[in-house]
Design an enzyme around this catalytic site. Structure first.
Site, short mmCIF file in Angstrom:
data_model
loop_
_atom_site.label_atom_id
_atom_site.label_comp_id
_atom_site.label_asym_id
_atom_site.label_seq_id
_atom_site.Cartn_x
_atom_site.Cartn_y
_atom_site.Cartn_z
N LYS A 71 -5.46 2.16 -6.34
CA LYS A 71 -4.16 2.86 -6.40
C LYS A 71 -3.04 1.92 -5.93
O LYS A 71 -3.32 0.88 -5.31
CB LYS A 71 -4.22 4.11 -5.51
CG LYS A 71 -4.46 3.82 -4.04
CD LYS A 71 -4.76 5.09 -3.24
CE LYS A 71 -4.99 4.77 -1.78
NZ LYS A 71 -5.51 5.93 -1.03
N ARG A 101 -4.74 17.65 4.08
CA ARG A 101 -3.79 16.95 3.24
C ARG A 101 -3.98 17.45 1.81
O ARG A 101 -3.17 18.21 1.31
CB ARG A 101 -4.02 15.43 3.36
CG ARG A 101 -2.92 14.59 2.80
CD ARG A 101 -3.17 13.11 3.01
NE ARG A 101 -4.35 12.63 2.30
CZ ARG A 101 -4.67 11.35 2.17
NH1 ARG A 101 -3.89 10.41 2.70
NH2 ARG A 101 -5.73 10.98 1.51
N TYR A 125 23.18 -12.83 9.81
CA TYR A 125 23.87 -11.59 10.14
C TYR A 125 23.88 -11.34 11.64
O TYR A 125 22.88 -11.59 12.33
CB TYR A 125 23.17 -10.41 9.46
CG TYR A 125 23.53 -10.25 8.00
CD1 TYR A 125 24.85 -10.09 7.59
CD2 TYR A 125 22.53 -10.24 7.04
CE1 TYR A 125 25.15 -9.93 6.24
CE2 TYR A 125 22.82 -10.08 5.69
CZ TYR A 125 24.14 -9.92 5.30
OH TYR A 125 24.44 -9.77 3.98
N MET A 177 18.31 -9.20 2.91
CA MET A 177 17.70 -8.54 1.76
C MET A 177 16.84 -9.50 0.94
O MET A 177 15.73 -9.17 0.55
CB MET A 177 18.78 -7.90 0.87
CG MET A 177 18.18 -7.04 -0.24
SD MET A 177 19.43 -6.34 -1.33
CE MET A 177 20.26 -5.20 -0.25
C1 LIG Z 1 -6.68 5.43 -0.28
C2 LIG Z 1 -7.92 6.25 -0.29
C3 LIG Z 1 -9.18 5.64 -0.19
C4 LIG Z 1 -9.33 4.18 0.16
O1 LIG Z 1 -9.11 4.04 1.55
P1 LIG Z 1 -9.21 2.65 2.32
O2 LIG Z 1 -8.99 3.01 3.73
O3 LIG Z 1 -8.12 1.79 1.78
O4 LIG Z 1 -10.56 2.08 2.06
C5 LIG Z 1 -10.30 6.43 -0.36
N1 LIG Z 1 -10.19 7.76 -0.58
C6 LIG Z 1 -9.00 8.39 -0.65
C7 LIG Z 1 -8.95 9.87 -0.89
C8 LIG Z 1 -7.82 7.67 -0.51
O5 LIG Z 1 -6.64 8.29 -0.57
#
Ligand SMILES: *Cc1c(COP(=O)(O)O)cnc(C)c1O
Length: 360
Positions: free
Chosen positions: A47, A142, A255, A303
């Site tokens: 992701k 969640r 800055y 930036m």
């Molecule tokens: C992001 C995520 C993972 C991976 O987690 P890591 O700590 O990066 O290994 C696995 N399961 C879910 C539901 C996640 O949101």
């Protein structure tokens, strides 16, 4: 404020370079795979563009290394990943089946991890027979279906043959946390005897031990160099020196005049800033690296630029590293007051991503 004679002002590279070692990522995947019992499938979480490293290249490399199932957050990410991987590998969507995503889920053969009664209803009505998984809430509060809800709907859901029942641990980075065994017990209570493949562990959960592994594990950060699997060889971020100047004692840099020279100094200006994910909280605190030698980042992070005091270097470097063997994502995170995940996912789209290794 003059450039010292003999100091070249010619930039050697124009943009910051992010080198990503695909072989090291695949090696991390194999290590995580070996840590779980035979018969447990190690998947890969890619992701957020594989935590900023580039989902296309990373997922292709991991597919070659043997990963058959990938997880992303959103359907859009899943669609892009399907284009990269082609047909075959499983692509699972953590956010489930959102309104408006039905066509993409169907056409690109994505597998949503349904996480509410609404989503289950939507999926069964819109795409009956289409693969899906179910996300259960074992205490994180969640995403996921709550225990009482699950008791009520499990018989109907199971008839439609989910591919996976999964849940997520809230505290797996703290092995001694009582939440871990509590969530484990809840997961057992919700899934024992249902004969559906189960998944509870992300990277942290893999390290908690085999009772957390079930049928599939879902490592993310452990593939990309972050804790609890710190590996500094996976990413290198090199920032080009685009200008140098001499400043006299008493002159200030940047800055808010946040840094004042206490001696005649040579200042390098480097091309990257907080717009590139170099968090402003690094101002005046993060070392930059010329090989094994560190120089201080001075003044405010702007930036698009940062400044470093290179007075003590024998030669003007063409670039300085901020992520390297000497300073990994967790080291930088500690300096910035955040976690490695945020350092990784903040890595700028402007960086020139260069891939090292073939990923096999
Ligand atoms: C992001 C995520 C993972 C991976 O987690 P890591 O700590 O990066 O290994 C696995 N399961 C879910 C539901 C996640 O949101």
């Amino acid at each position: 404020m003059t450039t010292r004679h003999g100091l070249s002002n010619t930039p050697h590279m124009a943009t910051a370079t992010l080198s990503i070692d695909l072989d090291a990522i695949c090696m991390a995947w194999r290590t995580l795979n070996r840590l779980s019992a035979t018969g447990v499938e190690t998947t890969a979480v890619v992701k957020a563009d594989a935590y900023g490293l580039g989902a296309t290249r990373v997922a292709r490399a991991l597919a070659q290394a043997g990963a058959r199932r990938f997880f992303v957050a959103t359907t859009e990410e899943g669609a892009a990943l399907r284009q990269s991987l082609g047909p075959g590998p499983q692509i699972n969507i953590f956010n489930g089946h959102m309104a408006g995503d039905t066509d993409m889920i169907h056409d690109l053969e994505l597998t949503p991890m349904l996480n509410s009664l609404d989503q289950i209803t939507r999926h069964f009505e819109a795409l009956p027979g289409h693969p899906f998984g179910v996300q259960l809430d074992t205490g994180m509060n969640r995403l996921g279906i709550e225990p009482t809800e699950w008791t009520a709907i499990a018989p109907i859901v199971l008839e439609a043959k989910p591919e996976i029942l999964m849940s997520h641990l809230a505290c797996s980075d703290e092995p001694e946390h009582p939440m871990n065994p509590l969530q484990l017990a809840n997961f057992h209570a919700m899934t024992d005897g249902l004969c559906v493949p189960r998944s509870l562990a992300a990277t942290g959960g893999i390290l908690l031990g085999e009772e957390y592994h079930f049928d599939l594990t879902r490592p993310g950060v452990g593939l990309y160099g972050g804790r609890p699997f710190s590996n500094r060889s996976i990413v290198r971020l090199s920032l080009p020196v685009i200008q140098i100047r001499e400043v006299a004692a008493g002159e200030t840099v940047g800055y808010a005049c946040a840094w004042t020279a206490t001696r005649p100094s040579i200042i390098a200006t480097l091309s990257a800033g907080y717009a590139d994910g170099l968090l402003r909280s690094l101002s005046g605190r993060a070392p930059l690296w010329d090989g094994d030698t560190s120089v201080p980042l001075i003044g405010r992070v702007s930036m698009d630029l940062i400044t470093a005091d290179i007075t003590d270097l024998a030669e003007v470097p063409s670039h300085l590293d901020i992520l390297c063997d000497q300073q990994g994502v967790d080291d930088l995170a500690a300096i910035a007051g955040t976690i490695g995940y945020e350092i990784l996912t903040s890595l700028s789209p402007r960086y020139d991503r260069r891939y090292v290794g073939t990923g096999t």
